[in-house]
Write a protein that holds these residues in place. Sequence first.
Motif, PDB file in Angstrom:
ATOM      1  N   PHE A  30       0.885  -1.172   0.000  1.00 39.41           N
ATOM      2  CA  PHE A  30       0.000   0.000   0.000  1.00 39.41           C
ATOM      3  C   PHE A  30       0.917   1.214   0.000  1.00 39.41           C
ATOM      4  O   PHE A  30       1.644   1.445   0.960  1.00 39.41           O
ATOM      5  N   ALA A 141      -3.807   5.200 -14.940  1.00 35.72           N
ATOM      6  CA  ALA A 141      -5.002   4.464 -14.548  1.00 35.72           C
ATOM      7  C   ALA A 141      -6.157   5.428 -14.376  1.00 35.72           C
ATOM      8  O   ALA A 141      -5.957   6.641 -14.292  1.00 35.72           O
ATOM      9  N   PHE A 143      -9.442   7.075 -12.427  1.00 38.88           N
ATOM     10  CA  PHE A 143      -9.862   7.408 -11.067  1.00 38.88           C
ATOM     11  C   PHE A 143     -11.188   8.155 -11.126  1.00 38.88           C
ATOM     12  O   PHE A 143     -11.467   8.860 -12.091  1.00 38.88           O
ATOM     13  N   GLY A 144     -11.955   8.073 -10.062  1.00 38.83           N
ATOM     14  CA  GLY A 144     -13.199   8.816  -9.965  1.00 38.83           C
ATOM     15  C   GLY A 144     -12.951  10.256  -9.548  1.00 38.83           C
ATOM     16  O   GLY A 144     -11.819  10.672  -9.293  1.00 38.83           O
ATOM     17  N   THR A 146     -13.671  12.143  -6.880  1.00 40.83           N
ATOM     18  CA  THR A 146     -13.125  12.512  -5.571  1.00 40.83           C
ATOM     19  C   THR A 146     -11.631  12.213  -5.514  1.00 40.83           C
ATOM     20  O   THR A 146     -10.832  13.041  -5.066  1.00 40.83           O
ATOM     21  N   ASP A 147     -11.249  11.044  -6.002  1.00 44.63           N
ATOM     22  CA  ASP A 147      -9.821  10.727  -6.113  1.00 44.63           C
ATOM     23  C   ASP A 147      -9.102  11.805  -6.919  1.00 44.63           C
ATOM     24  O   ASP A 147      -8.034  12.272  -6.536  1.00 44.63           O
ATOM     25  N   THR A 149     -10.027  14.871  -7.461  1.00 44.20           N
ATOM     26  CA  THR A 149      -9.962  16.145  -6.752  1.00 44.20           C
ATOM     27  C   THR A 149      -8.806  16.131  -5.765  1.00 44.20           C
ATOM     28  O   THR A 149      -8.034  17.091  -5.669  1.00 44.20           O
ATOM     29  N   ALA A 150      -8.686  15.035  -5.031  1.00 44.70           N
ATOM     30  CA  ALA A 150      -7.594  14.934  -4.057  1.00 44.70           C
ATOM     31  C   ALA A 150      -6.245  15.009  -4.769  1.00 44.70           C
ATOM     32  O   ALA A 150      -5.311  15.664  -4.284  1.00 44.70           O
ATOM     33  N   VAL A 153      -5.454  18.510  -5.801  1.00 45.08           N
ATOM     34  CA  VAL A 153      -5.079  19.362  -4.666  1.00 45.08           C
ATOM     35  C   VAL A 153      -3.695  19.009  -4.105  1.00 45.08           C
ATOM     36  O   VAL A 153      -2.914  19.884  -3.752  1.00 45.08           O
ATOM     37  N   THR A 154      -3.418  17.705  -4.037  1.00 45.22           N
ATOM     38  CA  THR A 154      -2.190  17.275  -3.346  1.00 45.22           C
ATOM     39  C   THR A 154      -1.105  16.763  -4.284  1.00 45.22           C
ATOM     40  O   THR A 154       0.058  16.671  -3.890  1.00 45.22           O
ATOM     41  N   THR A 157      -1.669  10.266  -4.571  1.00 43.19           N
ATOM     42  CA  THR A 157      -2.772   9.344  -4.330  1.00 43.19           C
ATOM     43  C   THR A 157      -2.229   8.053  -3.744  1.00 43.19           C
ATOM     44  O   THR A 157      -1.015   7.892  -3.622  1.00 43.19           O
ATOM     45  N   TRP A 158      -3.138   7.155  -3.378  1.00 39.94           N
ATOM     46  CA  TRP A 158      -2.676   5.863  -2.862  1.00 39.94           C
ATOM     47  C   TRP A 158      -2.910   4.777  -3.897  1.00 39.94           C
ATOM     48  O   TRP A 158      -3.821   4.873  -4.721  1.00 39.94           O
ATOM     49  N   LEU A 159      -2.068   3.766  -3.850  1.00 43.72           N
ATOM     50  CA  LEU A 159      -2.214   2.609  -4.736  1.00 43.72           C
ATOM     51  C   LEU A 159      -1.868   1.358  -3.958  1.00 43.72           C
ATOM     52  O   LEU A 159      -1.014   1.395  -3.073  1.00 43.72           O
TER      53      LEU A 159
ATOM     54  N   SER B  66     -15.867   5.397 -14.922  1.00 46.43           N
ATOM     55  CA  SER B  66     -15.309   5.924 -13.671  1.00 46.43           C
ATOM     56  C   SER B  66     -16.311   6.822 -12.966  1.00 46.43           C
ATOM     57  O   SER B  66     -16.035   7.328 -11.896  1.00 46.43           O
ATOM     58  N   GLU B  68     -18.482   8.748 -10.770  1.00 44.11           N
ATOM     59  CA  GLU B  68     -18.654   8.626  -9.333  1.00 44.11           C
ATOM     60  C   GLU B  68     -20.124   8.571  -8.952  1.00 44.11           C
ATOM     61  O   GLU B  68     -20.488   8.097  -7.884  1.00 44.11           O
ATOM     62  N   ASN B  94     -14.145   4.809  -5.482  1.00 42.96           N
ATOM     63  CA  ASN B  94     -15.165   5.863  -5.420  1.00 42.96           C
ATOM     64  C   ASN B  94     -16.043   5.700  -4.185  1.00 42.96           C
ATOM     65  O   ASN B  94     -16.363   6.676  -3.503  1.00 42.96           O
ATOM     66  N   ASN B  97     -14.174   6.610  -1.096  1.00 38.86           N
ATOM     67  CA  ASN B  97     -13.935   8.050  -1.111  1.00 38.86           C
ATOM     68  C   ASN B  97     -15.171   8.859  -0.745  1.00 38.86           C
ATOM     69  O   ASN B  97     -15.067   9.979  -0.266  1.00 38.86           O
TER      70      ASN B  97
END
Lengths: 428, 174
Positions: A30, A141, A143-144, A146-147, A149-150, A153-154, A157-159, B66, B68, B94, B97
Amino acid sequence: MGLLVSSAQTLVEKIIARASSRGSVTPGDFVTVSVDLAMAHDSSGPRRWRPRLEALGVGLWDPERVVIVSDHYVPAVDAASAAILKDVRAFVRDYGVRHFFDMRGISHTIMPENGLLRPGMLAAGGDSHSPHGGAFGCFIAGFGATDMTAIAVTGETWLTVPQTRRVEWDGAPGKGVCAKDIMLFLCREIGTENHNLVIEYGGSAIAAMSMDERMTLCNMAAELGADTAIIEPDQKTLAHIRAHGGEVEDASLKRWRSDANVAYESVFRFDARSLSPQIAAPHYPGNSGALSDFEGAKIDQAYIGACVGAKYNDLEMAASVLKGRSVKSNVRLLVAPATAKTTERAAKSGVLATLTEAGAILLPSGCGACAGMGHGLLAEGDVCISTTNRNFKGRMGHKDAFVYLGSPYAVAAAAITGEITDPRDFLS
Amino acid sequence: MTTTGGRVWLFGDNIDTDVLAPGHLMKLPARELASHCLKAVNPVFAKDVKPGDFIVAGRNFGLGSSREQAAESLKLLGLRAVIATSFARIFFRNAINLGLPAVALDVSDAFNEGDAAQIDLHKGVLKNQTSGTEHLFPAMAPALLEILDAGGLMPLLAKQLAAKKLRDAPRHPD
Ligand code: SF4
């Protein structure tokens, strides 16, 4: 001296190790990774990001590394989609987004067309078909919102580090057989639940393929249910990147490949020479078989479109079947080139004229009917054959419409006869 | 964190995002879109589902796009958790999250439609209160539980920003 510990890594592991600032990673780890490039489109991006960024009171982590593409609601078909597109433009302006493509085509095809992807990169796309870009030797890859958006901003991400499954194709496919047939075959053969896996394609058939065709293979990793797909870069990869305004070092060929002695999760080997045209029947890409099993099925509409199915090579394949022939009278053939540049290139080469002379109707570049938006939607009971990647119930219009998936060759052949037909009959 | 039982809604394999949030309805406001959730496979679900209910499904839940809104619709309908034999990657992310627990567990055969269920995410226990059976699942990664406990990734990010864990995040440009 002690024994050398084997540290063989797959290409994906090398990229994730680099992006997580570790010497190496092991499947199942992780990890937090830094993202090199983040892409979102008009459906998944700004309209979902802005309220969240405003609530958080922050901007983009790096507007230089953000790509926004308007491709889903384009061109606006009503006031609601026009408002969405307007908001996208305002977002790009307000947040200083560096790369913005407004109605220029479908995101996955737009990125390589502008040299934005490079081997070794770790990129995040706000769309499930982001694996498309894996053809360039990067880890990209989907992502949705919210992912995304994060990430916006940052920059992180995590994988969970995925295992790598190697899928090799050797030999030259026969006439009228292409990457799309490989994918429809794989959806059945290795299934649509390759969870927590990255598919790494290789073999002589892949080496011989154009970049457009390699993108088809990677794009449909989404249908395989894999995290993404990747192809080790070769000279063709570098040439494509450079020809499209990107910069890439020769050294990336050696650096960004799987180690020779690496232990893959598994290795599948297939012979492209024995592959015949494939079709996926409604309502599931894994519901596929040899085209011959579906021959004679009547169709109302033939659709050549989408990131996966309307790149230049795809239009060329369709044109090779349609040249000097015409679309059957009660059938509609719709063509939505993946990008505006694709249209331009096809116009210059004559491919476009071949299609329209045969009776094709040209639609704007964008997701359109593939996303159940825009033009070319299906009525109740309609049967369509399509170069797109998904035929889920209701996706292209009415929930009781029927969509077969096929290659550009197969879709063109069906447009001529009004039923599913072996395209090889039209290729001399 | 144990809740009183919710009712179980059973679904099969390969429930895709077009069934959860149809593409041609994506322009609708979120709550309206949610009223069409799963309509193509169960016409009464979105109408009759109650906050605290559960979905128990088969393999490959949430495959497809994807978008959401697929997970968001379930969250808005008040689902307590989605339990499925396996999940498509993006849907799983999703859901977490958005603060909607998604638990990979093969329990379709252990539930009937309408059974009462209860879940404890930290202990990793799913109960069928109707039949009295208990089903254990491995604890989630702590980082994921942190997201769920915060009510989703955005609330967590807000908390972290407030705590100045992201001191150098750029300000909104004026
Ligand atoms: S063309 Fe279809 S598959 Fe490709 S990004 Fe658009 S909606 Fe998705």
